[in-house]
Design a protein around this motif. Sequence first.
Motif, PDB file in Angstrom:
ATOM      1  N   ASN A  88      28.541  27.005 -18.536  1.00 24.02           N
ATOM      2  CA  ASN A  88      28.539  26.561 -17.151  1.00 24.02           C
ATOM      3  C   ASN A  88      27.096  26.295 -16.714  1.00 24.02           C
ATOM      4  O   ASN A  88      26.225  27.145 -16.854  1.00 24.02           O
ATOM      5  CB  ASN A  88      29.179  27.633 -16.274  1.00 24.02           C
ATOM      6  CG  ASN A  88      29.428  27.159 -14.867  1.00 24.02           C
ATOM      7  OD1 ASN A  88      29.008  26.064 -14.482  1.00 24.02           O
ATOM      8  ND2 ASN A  88      30.101  27.977 -14.100  1.00 24.02           N
ATOM      9  N   ALA A  89      26.828  25.139 -16.145  1.00 21.96           N
ATOM     10  CA  ALA A  89      25.480  24.765 -15.732  1.00 21.96           C
ATOM     11  C   ALA A  89      25.033  25.529 -14.487  1.00 21.96           C
ATOM     12  O   ALA A  89      23.852  25.624 -14.212  1.00 21.96           O
ATOM     13  CB  ALA A  89      25.401  23.259 -15.481  1.00 21.96           C
ATOM     14  N   GLN A  90      25.978  26.052 -13.734  1.00 20.09           N
ATOM     15  CA  GLN A  90      25.625  26.768 -12.503  1.00 20.09           C
ATOM     16  C   GLN A  90      25.340  28.247 -12.730  1.00 20.09           C
ATOM     17  O   GLN A  90      24.893  28.929 -11.826  1.00 20.09           O
ATOM     18  CB  GLN A  90      26.741  26.621 -11.481  1.00 20.09           C
ATOM     19  CG  GLN A  90      26.892  25.218 -10.943  1.00 20.09           C
ATOM     20  CD  GLN A  90      28.001  25.162  -9.903  1.00 20.09           C
ATOM     21  OE1 GLN A  90      28.810  26.064  -9.792  1.00 20.09           O
ATOM     22  NE2 GLN A  90      28.019  24.076  -9.149  1.00 20.09           N
ATOM     23  N   ALA A  91      25.584  28.757 -13.909  1.00 14.95           N
ATOM     24  CA  ALA A  91      25.410  30.184 -14.177  1.00 14.95           C
ATOM     25  C   ALA A  91      23.971  30.651 -13.958  1.00 14.95           C
ATOM     26  O   ALA A  91      23.754  31.675 -13.306  1.00 14.95           O
ATOM     27  CB  ALA A  91      25.892  30.533 -15.574  1.00 14.95           C
ATOM     28  N   PRO A  92      22.933  29.957 -14.483  1.00 18.15           N
ATOM     29  CA  PRO A  92      21.561  30.433 -14.236  1.00 18.15           C
ATOM     30  C   PRO A  92      21.187  30.398 -12.746  1.00 18.15           C
ATOM     31  O   PRO A  92      20.495  31.290 -12.255  1.00 18.15           O
ATOM     32  CB  PRO A  92      20.690  29.468 -15.027  1.00 18.15           C
ATOM     33  CG  PRO A  92      21.580  28.905 -16.068  1.00 18.15           C
ATOM     34  CD  PRO A  92      22.948  28.861 -15.454  1.00 18.15           C
ATOM     35  N   ARG A 147      20.121  33.661 -10.544  1.00 20.15           N
ATOM     36  CA  ARG A 147      18.865  33.716  -9.812  1.00 20.15           C
ATOM     37  C   ARG A 147      19.118  34.008  -8.334  1.00 20.15           C
ATOM     38  O   ARG A 147      18.424  34.811  -7.724  1.00 20.15           O
ATOM     39  CB  ARG A 147      18.113  32.396  -9.951  1.00 20.15           C
ATOM     40  CG  ARG A 147      16.744  32.460  -9.325  1.00 20.15           C
ATOM     41  CD  ARG A 147      15.956  31.186  -9.434  1.00 20.15           C
ATOM     42  NE  ARG A 147      16.230  30.425 -10.620  1.00 20.15           N
ATOM     43  CZ  ARG A 147      16.119  29.105 -10.703  1.00 20.15           C
ATOM     44  NH1 ARG A 147      15.750  28.408  -9.656  1.00 20.15           N
ATOM     45  NH2 ARG A 147      16.368  28.477 -11.816  1.00 20.15           N
ATOM     46  N   LYS A 148      20.127  33.370  -7.775  1.00 18.83           N
ATOM     47  CA  LYS A 148      20.459  33.591  -6.364  1.00 18.83           C
ATOM     48  C   LYS A 148      20.899  35.045  -6.142  1.00 18.83           C
ATOM     49  O   LYS A 148      20.503  35.677  -5.168  1.00 18.83           O
ATOM     50  CB  LYS A 148      21.563  32.627  -5.936  1.00 18.83           C
ATOM     51  CG  LYS A 148      21.853  32.625  -4.473  1.00 18.83           C
ATOM     52  CD  LYS A 148      22.882  31.566  -4.133  1.00 18.83           C
ATOM     53  CE  LYS A 148      23.184  31.547  -2.663  1.00 18.83           C
ATOM     54  NZ  LYS A 148      24.186  30.536  -2.318  1.00 18.83           N
ATOM     55  N   SER A 149      21.695  35.561  -7.046  1.00 19.20           N
ATOM     56  CA  SER A 149      22.143  36.953  -6.940  1.00 19.20           C
ATOM     57  C   SER A 149      20.961  37.907  -7.050  1.00 19.20           C
ATOM     58  O   SER A 149      20.876  38.880  -6.301  1.00 19.20           O
ATOM     59  CB  SER A 149      23.150  37.250  -8.051  1.00 19.20           C
ATOM     60  OG  SER A 149      23.533  38.600  -8.029  1.00 19.20           O
ATOM     61  N   ILE A 187      18.992  37.830  -3.763  1.00  9.74           N
ATOM     62  CA  ILE A 187      19.714  38.544  -2.699  1.00  9.74           C
ATOM     63  C   ILE A 187      19.574  40.050  -2.879  1.00  9.74           C
ATOM     64  O   ILE A 187      19.262  40.772  -1.923  1.00  9.74           O
ATOM     65  CB  ILE A 187      21.186  38.110  -2.654  1.00  9.74           C
ATOM     66  CG1 ILE A 187      21.278  36.673  -2.142  1.00  9.74           C
ATOM     67  CG2 ILE A 187      22.005  39.055  -1.797  1.00  9.74           C
ATOM     68  CD1 ILE A 187      22.669  36.069  -2.244  1.00  9.74           C
ATOM     69  N   TRP A 188      19.784  40.540  -4.098  1.00  7.14           N
ATOM     70  CA  TRP A 188      19.685  41.979  -4.336  1.00  7.14           C
ATOM     71  C   TRP A 188      18.255  42.481  -4.152  1.00  7.14           C
ATOM     72  O   TRP A 188      18.035  43.597  -3.684  1.00  7.14           O
ATOM     73  CB  TRP A 188      20.225  42.351  -5.722  1.00  7.14           C
ATOM     74  CG  TRP A 188      21.719  42.383  -5.727  1.00  7.14           C
ATOM     75  CD1 TRP A 188      22.546  41.512  -6.345  1.00  7.14           C
ATOM     76  CD2 TRP A 188      22.552  43.311  -5.033  1.00  7.14           C
ATOM     77  NE1 TRP A 188      23.847  41.831  -6.092  1.00  7.14           N
ATOM     78  CE2 TRP A 188      23.891  42.938  -5.297  1.00  7.14           C
ATOM     79  CE3 TRP A 188      22.314  44.405  -4.224  1.00  7.14           C
ATOM     80  CZ2 TRP A 188      24.967  43.636  -4.765  1.00  7.14           C
ATOM     81  CZ3 TRP A 188      23.396  45.097  -3.701  1.00  7.14           C
ATOM     82  CH2 TRP A 188      24.698  44.716  -3.974  1.00  7.14           C
ATOM     83  N   SER A 189      17.280  41.665  -4.482  1.00 10.49           N
ATOM     84  CA  SER A 189      15.885  42.054  -4.261  1.00 10.49           C
ATOM     85  C   SER A 189      15.591  42.181  -2.766  1.00 10.49           C
ATOM     86  O   SER A 189      14.929  43.130  -2.334  1.00 10.49           O
ATOM     87  CB  SER A 189      14.935  41.026  -4.874  1.00 10.49           C
ATOM     88  OG  SER A 189      15.077  41.002  -6.270  1.00 10.49           O
TER      89      SER A 189
END
Length: 64
Positions: free
Chosen positions: A2-6, A10-12, A15-17
């Motif tokens: 899936n091309a959206q996985a990276p 990164r977005k996750s 957010i967690w940071s």
Amino acid sequence: MNAQAPHRQRKSWIIWSLVTMGLALFVGANAHLAYVAFASQPDCVSHSKGSGEAHDYRAAKSAC
């Protein structure tokens, strides 16, 4: 793959940071507030001993 996985990972991570930094700031601010509350001892100030007036404020128990 899936091309959206990276991008999603990164977005996750971002957010967690941000959540972790916000919680650290909150805990640090409250720790500082507790430290200042326990470390500071205000000096005694003169106050009314009570004359019966409605607008006359006084300490419940004088420590001076």
